[in-house]
Design an enzyme around this catalytic site. Sequence first.
Site, PDB file in Angstrom:
ATOM      1  N   CYS A  26       6.110  19.829  -6.247  1.00 20.84           N
ATOM      2  CA  CYS A  26       6.722  19.176  -7.012  1.00 20.84           C
ATOM      3  C   CYS A  26       7.848  20.090  -7.543  1.00 20.84           C
ATOM      4  O   CYS A  26       7.735  21.460  -7.912  1.00 20.84           O
ATOM      5  CB  CYS A  26       6.147  18.683  -8.210  1.00 20.84           C
ATOM      6  SG  CYS A  26       7.184  17.788  -9.570  1.00 20.84           S
ATOM      7  N   CYS A  73       4.238  13.045  -7.074  1.00 24.56           N
ATOM      8  CA  CYS A  73       3.680  14.479  -7.515  1.00 24.56           C
ATOM      9  C   CYS A  73       2.265  13.945  -7.983  1.00 24.56           C
ATOM     10  O   CYS A  73       1.917  12.918  -8.267  1.00 24.56           O
ATOM     11  CB  CYS A  73       4.384  14.691  -8.932  1.00 24.56           C
ATOM     12  SG  CYS A  73       3.616  16.512  -9.385  1.00 24.56           S
ATOM     13  N   HIS A  86       0.630  -1.159  -0.231  1.00 23.12           N
ATOM     14  CA  HIS A  86      -0.154  -0.076   0.110  1.00 23.12           C
ATOM     15  C   HIS A  86       0.866   1.087  -0.007  1.00 23.12           C
ATOM     16  O   HIS A  86       0.466   2.129   0.429  1.00 23.12           O
ATOM     17  CB  HIS A  86      -1.053   0.059   1.211  1.00 23.12           C
ATOM     18  CG  HIS A  86      -1.964  -0.873   1.214  1.00 23.12           C
ATOM     19  ND1 HIS A  86      -2.696  -1.492   2.169  1.00 23.12           N
ATOM     20  CD2 HIS A  86      -2.511  -1.794  -0.180  1.00 23.12           C
ATOM     21  CE1 HIS A  86      -3.771  -2.231   1.627  1.00 23.12           C
ATOM     22  NE2 HIS A  86      -3.518  -2.638   0.582  1.00 23.12           N
ATOM     23  N   ALA A 141      -0.185  -9.629  18.391  1.00 20.04           N
ATOM     24  CA  ALA A 141       0.923 -10.033  17.427  1.00 20.04           C
ATOM     25  C   ALA A 141       2.182  -9.808  18.291  1.00 20.04           C
ATOM     26  O   ALA A 141       3.215 -10.846  18.194  1.00 20.04           O
ATOM     27  CB  ALA A 141       0.878  -9.064  16.345  1.00 20.04           C
TER      28      ALA A 141
HETATM   29 ZN   LIG Z   1       5.355  17.257 -10.913  1.00 24.14          ZN
END
Ligand SMILES: [Zn+2]
Length: 244
Positions: free
Chosen positions: A151, A130, A122, A235
């Site tokens: 970005c 971006c 995932h 767990a």
């Molecule tokens: Zn970009």
Amino acid sequence: MYDRSVTTPLGVDRYRHVVVLTGAGVSRASGLPTYRGEGGLWTQGDTVRNSDGATMAADPEAVLRFFLPWRRQIQAVAPNPAHTALAAAEARRGPGTSFTVITQNIDRLHQRAGNQDVIEIHGSLFRSRCTACDLPAFDDDRADVELLPRCERCQALLRPDVTLFGEMPPARADHDAKRALRTCDLFVAIGTSGLVWPAAGFVRGAAYAGARCVYVNLDPLDDATDFRESFLGKAEELVPALFG
Ligand SMILES: [Zn+2]
């Protein structure tokens, strides 16, 4: 299915190619919230809305303001005994063997515990990509919601490299997971119901490869299943015993 009430070690070192599938139940003892069950994230409206790919498309800033603070929260917690037992099991593997962790978790706690062979089906909260262009995903732990990162190539918003609801899982991770399953002789699902795709198909693949398939979780499985053994419990208690 054969429910094991007594926890005996799985004899992990006798198997050549071990694949472990982990979900939120592995991270619970580190203090991270789980998605399902009482008090789980999926019972909270904001989480459902902000974890949806449609919301990312319509209102990416809302999704980013929801996810980015998680980076700080997760960095503030530590791997727990379930993580460290899996890292120790990988560390003592011999030549010609493998020990692969396929995880649904986006928290990087397996890597922080020391596991080397980790497939994040995932994605990871600690990578960004971006929202607009194909800039390669890169490691990123920035968590400032006032100054949303952009970005460097096209100035569009960056987003965590995680799979939101309704989005396709990363093709490379899915491919790597299926390749590991083809040769595995021990498959252990830990802290996950295994009901969410693509994870739901993994036990089928492991069973088809002839692997011993073991289920470790708080909640029993209620469906017909390819698991032949189950250990019910926490767990952080069961994994050190089973993988010791
Ligand atoms: Zn970009």
